[in-house]
Motif scaffolding. Sequence first.
Motif, PDB file in Angstrom:
ATOM      1  N   VAL A 232       0.846  -1.194   0.000  1.00 58.86           N
ATOM      2  CA  VAL A 232       0.000   0.000   0.000  1.00 58.86           C
ATOM      3  C   VAL A 232       0.883   1.247   0.000  1.00 58.86           C
ATOM      4  O   VAL A 232       1.705   1.429   0.902  1.00 58.86           O
ATOM      5  CB  VAL A 232      -0.935   0.035   1.226  1.00 58.86           C
ATOM      6  CG1 VAL A 232      -1.798   1.306   1.206  1.00 58.86           C
ATOM      7  CG2 VAL A 232      -1.813  -1.210   1.275  1.00 58.86           C
ATOM      8  N   ILE A 233       0.737   2.075  -1.016  1.00 62.38           N
ATOM      9  CA  ILE A 233       1.338   3.407  -1.028  1.00 62.38           C
ATOM     10  C   ILE A 233       0.213   4.387  -1.302  1.00 62.38           C
ATOM     11  O   ILE A 233      -0.360   4.399  -2.394  1.00 62.38           O
ATOM     12  CB  ILE A 233       2.436   3.548  -2.094  1.00 62.38           C
ATOM     13  CG1 ILE A 233       3.606   2.609  -1.781  1.00 62.38           C
ATOM     14  CG2 ILE A 233       2.941   4.998  -2.145  1.00 62.38           C
ATOM     15  CD1 ILE A 233       4.750   2.710  -2.765  1.00 62.38           C
ATOM     16  N   LYS A 234      -0.103   5.192  -0.330  1.00 60.34           N
ATOM     17  CA  LYS A 234      -1.263   6.077  -0.455  1.00 60.34           C
ATOM     18  C   LYS A 234      -0.947   7.282  -1.334  1.00 60.34           C
ATOM     19  O   LYS A 234       0.213   7.658  -1.506  1.00 60.34           O
ATOM     20  CB  LYS A 234      -1.746   6.489   0.928  1.00 60.34           C
ATOM     21  CG  LYS A 234      -2.225   5.274   1.726  1.00 60.34           C
ATOM     22  CD  LYS A 234      -2.972   5.632   2.976  1.00 60.34           C
ATOM     23  CE  LYS A 234      -3.504   4.352   3.634  1.00 60.34           C
ATOM     24  NZ  LYS A 234      -4.275   4.628   4.870  1.00 60.34           N
ATOM     25  N   ASN A 235      -1.994   7.833  -1.897  1.00 60.68           N
ATOM     26  CA  ASN A 235      -1.853   8.955  -2.820  1.00 60.68           C
ATOM     27  C   ASN A 235      -1.146  10.135  -2.167  1.00 60.68           C
ATOM     28  O   ASN A 235      -1.213  10.329  -0.947  1.00 60.68           O
ATOM     29  CB  ASN A 235      -3.221   9.425  -3.313  1.00 60.68           C
ATOM     30  CG  ASN A 235      -3.884   8.426  -4.229  1.00 60.68           C
ATOM     31  OD1 ASN A 235      -3.293   7.425  -4.607  1.00 60.68           O
ATOM     32  ND2 ASN A 235      -5.122   8.695  -4.602  1.00 60.68           N
ATOM     33  N   GLY A 236      -0.530  10.924  -2.992  1.00 57.04           N
ATOM     34  CA  GLY A 236       0.056  12.178  -2.538  1.00 57.04           C
ATOM     35  C   GLY A 236      -0.344  13.302  -3.474  1.00 57.04           C
ATOM     36  O   GLY A 236      -0.620  13.072  -4.648  1.00 57.04           O
ATOM     37  N   ILE A 237      -0.392  14.497  -2.968  1.00 59.10           N
ATOM     38  CA  ILE A 237      -0.758  15.646  -3.799  1.00 59.10           C
ATOM     39  C   ILE A 237       0.274  16.756  -3.642  1.00 59.10           C
ATOM     40  O   ILE A 237       1.023  16.797  -2.654  1.00 59.10           O
ATOM     41  CB  ILE A 237      -2.165  16.189  -3.451  1.00 59.10           C
ATOM     42  CG1 ILE A 237      -2.254  16.580  -1.983  1.00 59.10           C
ATOM     43  CG2 ILE A 237      -3.232  15.178  -3.782  1.00 59.10           C
ATOM     44  CD1 ILE A 237      -3.548  17.260  -1.632  1.00 59.10           C
ATOM     45  N   ASP A 238       0.287  17.619  -4.613  1.00 60.56           N
ATOM     46  CA  ASP A 238       1.186  18.773  -4.597  1.00 60.56           C
ATOM     47  C   ASP A 238       0.578  19.837  -3.685  1.00 60.56           C
ATOM     48  O   ASP A 238      -0.321  20.575  -4.090  1.00 60.56           O
ATOM     49  CB  ASP A 238       1.366  19.306  -6.017  1.00 60.56           C
ATOM     50  CG  ASP A 238       2.392  20.419  -6.098  1.00 60.56           C
ATOM     51  OD1 ASP A 238       2.838  20.913  -5.037  1.00 60.56           O
ATOM     52  OD2 ASP A 238       2.761  20.805  -7.227  1.00 60.56           O
ATOM     53  N   LEU A 239       1.076  19.897  -2.469  1.00 57.83           N
ATOM     54  CA  LEU A 239       0.490  20.793  -1.470  1.00 57.83           C
ATOM     55  C   LEU A 239       0.661  22.265  -1.832  1.00 57.83           C
ATOM     56  O   LEU A 239      -0.096  23.113  -1.357  1.00 57.83           O
ATOM     57  CB  LEU A 239       1.115  20.521  -0.094  1.00 57.83           C
ATOM     58  CG  LEU A 239       0.870  19.111   0.458  1.00 57.83           C
ATOM     59  CD1 LEU A 239       1.713  18.876   1.706  1.00 57.83           C
ATOM     60  CD2 LEU A 239      -0.606  18.908   0.775  1.00 57.83           C
ATOM     61  N   SER A 240       1.649  22.571  -2.668  1.00 57.11           N
ATOM     62  CA  SER A 240       1.888  23.966  -3.038  1.00 57.11           C
ATOM     63  C   SER A 240       0.727  24.567  -3.814  1.00 57.11           C
ATOM     64  O   SER A 240       0.583  25.798  -3.889  1.00 57.11           O
ATOM     65  CB  SER A 240       3.170  24.090  -3.862  1.00 57.11           C
ATOM     66  OG  SER A 240       3.025  23.459  -5.123  1.00 57.11           O
TER      67      SER A 240
ATOM     68  N   ASP B 175     -19.169   6.431   4.268  1.00 51.76           N
ATOM     69  CA  ASP B 175     -18.315   5.521   5.032  1.00 51.76           C
ATOM     70  C   ASP B 175     -18.079   4.248   4.210  1.00 51.76           C
ATOM     71  O   ASP B 175     -18.518   3.153   4.584  1.00 51.76           O
ATOM     72  CB  ASP B 175     -18.994   5.199   6.364  1.00 51.76           C
ATOM     73  CG  ASP B 175     -18.091   4.440   7.305  1.00 51.76           C
ATOM     74  OD1 ASP B 175     -16.910   4.258   6.975  1.00 51.76           O
ATOM     75  OD2 ASP B 175     -18.570   4.023   8.379  1.00 51.76           O
ATOM     76  N   VAL B 176     -17.388   4.396   3.080  1.00 57.56           N
ATOM     77  CA  VAL B 176     -17.133   3.257   2.191  1.00 57.56           C
ATOM     78  C   VAL B 176     -15.688   3.294   1.703  1.00 57.56           C
ATOM     79  O   VAL B 176     -15.056   4.354   1.651  1.00 57.56           O
ATOM     80  CB  VAL B 176     -18.067   3.252   0.955  1.00 57.56           C
ATOM     81  CG1 VAL B 176     -19.522   3.100   1.372  1.00 57.56           C
ATOM     82  CG2 VAL B 176     -17.874   4.517   0.124  1.00 57.56           C
ATOM     83  N   GLY B 177     -15.178   2.115   1.308  1.00 56.04           N
ATOM     84  CA  GLY B 177     -13.870   2.021   0.679  1.00 56.04           C
ATOM     85  C   GLY B 177     -12.787   2.705   1.483  1.00 56.04           C
ATOM     86  O   GLY B 177     -12.653   2.517   2.695  1.00 56.04           O
ATOM     87  N   GLY B 178     -11.975   3.514   0.783  1.00 52.64           N
ATOM     88  CA  GLY B 178     -10.870   4.202   1.431  1.00 52.64           C
ATOM     89  C   GLY B 178     -11.243   5.513   2.089  1.00 52.64           C
ATOM     90  O   GLY B 178     -10.371   6.163   2.702  1.00 52.64           O
ATOM     91  N   ASN B 179     -12.511   5.921   2.021  1.00 49.89           N
ATOM     92  CA  ASN B 179     -12.902   7.203   2.618  1.00 49.89           C
ATOM     93  C   ASN B 179     -12.597   7.290   4.111  1.00 49.89           C
ATOM     94  O   ASN B 179     -12.060   8.307   4.584  1.00 49.89           O
ATOM     95  CB  ASN B 179     -14.385   7.485   2.361  1.00 49.89           C
ATOM     96  CG  ASN B 179     -14.692   7.735   0.895  1.00 49.89           C
ATOM     97  OD1 ASN B 179     -13.786   7.925   0.091  1.00 49.89           O
ATOM     98  ND2 ASN B 179     -15.966   7.709   0.531  1.00 49.89           N
ATOM     99  N   PRO B 180     -12.903   6.241   4.915  1.00 52.06           N
ATOM    100  CA  PRO B 180     -12.586   6.318   6.346  1.00 52.06           C
ATOM    101  C   PRO B 180     -11.085   6.308   6.639  1.00 52.06           C
ATOM    102  O   PRO B 180     -10.688   6.611   7.761  1.00 52.06           O
ATOM    103  CB  PRO B 180     -13.264   5.057   6.926  1.00 52.06           C
ATOM    104  CG  PRO B 180     -14.258   4.636   5.913  1.00 52.06           C
ATOM    105  CD  PRO B 180     -13.691   5.039   4.597  1.00 52.06           C
ATOM    106  N   GLU B 181     -10.273   5.938   5.661  1.00 52.57           N
ATOM    107  CA  GLU B 181      -8.831   6.016   5.853  1.00 52.57           C
ATOM    108  C   GLU B 181      -8.350   7.465   5.821  1.00 52.57           C
ATOM    109  O   GLU B 181      -7.298   7.790   6.376  1.00 52.57           O
ATOM    110  CB  GLU B 181      -8.108   5.208   4.776  1.00 52.57           C
ATOM    111  CG  GLU B 181      -8.421   3.723   4.817  1.00 52.57           C
ATOM    112  CD  GLU B 181      -7.803   2.956   3.670  1.00 52.57           C
ATOM    113  OE1 GLU B 181      -6.643   3.271   3.307  1.00 52.57           O
ATOM    114  OE2 GLU B 181      -8.461   2.045   3.125  1.00 52.57           O
TER     115      GLU B 181
END
Length: 400
Positions: A173-181, A319-325
């Motif tokens: 598992v490698i969770k998504n990342g976003i460009d915080l800038s 409350d489904v899938g990866g949303n609660p993560e």
Amino acid sequence: MPPIEHRKGIPVKLLKVMTNYFQGGTEGQVLNLIKHIDRSLFDVSSACLSRSGDILDEFEHLNIPIYEYPINKLYQPSTLLEQIKFAANIRRDGIQIVQSYNFYANCFAIPAARLAGVPVTIASIRDRGVYLTPAKRRLQKYVCGLADRILVNADSIRDWLLEQGYDETKITVIKNGIDLSLYEDNISGESIRQEFDIPSSAPLIVLLARLNPKKGFEEFIQAAALLKEKYPQARYMIVGAMRTYAAGSYTEDTSYLNSLKKMTKKLGVSESVIFTGHRKDTPKILSAANISALPSHSEGLSNTLLESMASGTPCVTTDVGGNPELIQHGVNGLLVPVQNPSALADALDQILKCEALSLRLGTSAKEIAQRQYSVSKMARDTQEIYFNELRRIAPFPARV
């Protein structure tokens, strides 16, 4: 292909295989990953099944080779010919790692990469396959069994694969990342409100997603109708479009959009619900919004939620899938039951009527995004997976 050996200063040849370049969660993540991967360590190229899409130009601006292997269906002779061509090309180019994304790219690329003798093959699964038939699920499981590693972006997806009997030792598992800038505090949404004639005092609730019934648009519109009397000035913005693939190209499909517009008229909220179509100014839209809603029926690890968190916009989601993560109920957003317009409306009401709650949820969400979901962290974690796989088959230094 000869055994792989690392030579200092020579980048590893990495090929990313995608279906196309239309804006979506996966495509955006791949684009960001390539932007932030260490190009002194990796010589990146891309392959696709259709060289088309509204962010194709952004991939082209990365100055990486892009190869097309056009197919219309998996089960036809011409597809096999394209796979043979793909295998020959990656063997010719000395590709060391092939990573493919989601069902069609996985099924096309992984067997062909194995045929070519590529040292490392990585399959990526980024949703829970609600669109897959039982036959497609079996095929995906077989293909992923050929891969050296399976990367997923949510614990819920890993659990779903394990329920089907996938090899647990292969899944990471490698969770998504976003460009915080892109989501700095100085981003203004004033131009969005002006463009759509939304008063500064009017509550604005947005739903950013492709136009797919699984994203909960009907419940969103029903919730708007339930809140109409209490918040007559409120606006509900639906940001997204639906595309269908036919005859080798993608076109806008307006049939579902039209059905949603009919629904707004039937429920008396046609003046409150705004359909923007596809947009590329998500940071401004979220800055203009009071709440970001995502009442999806199934979800991997939502980029919409991550973007909303990064912008400090309070989130309401199912409350489904990866949303609660991503969303901890009452901490950085609110969770509601799936396909429950009344619960969705109640959660929206809780935030709209309490400024302190809205501020607390938004502030917490932003802090969590900054701490855990940067694109640089995702890039570092992914690079480490690449080198771990290479070390498994040949001597590679711990630090390159």
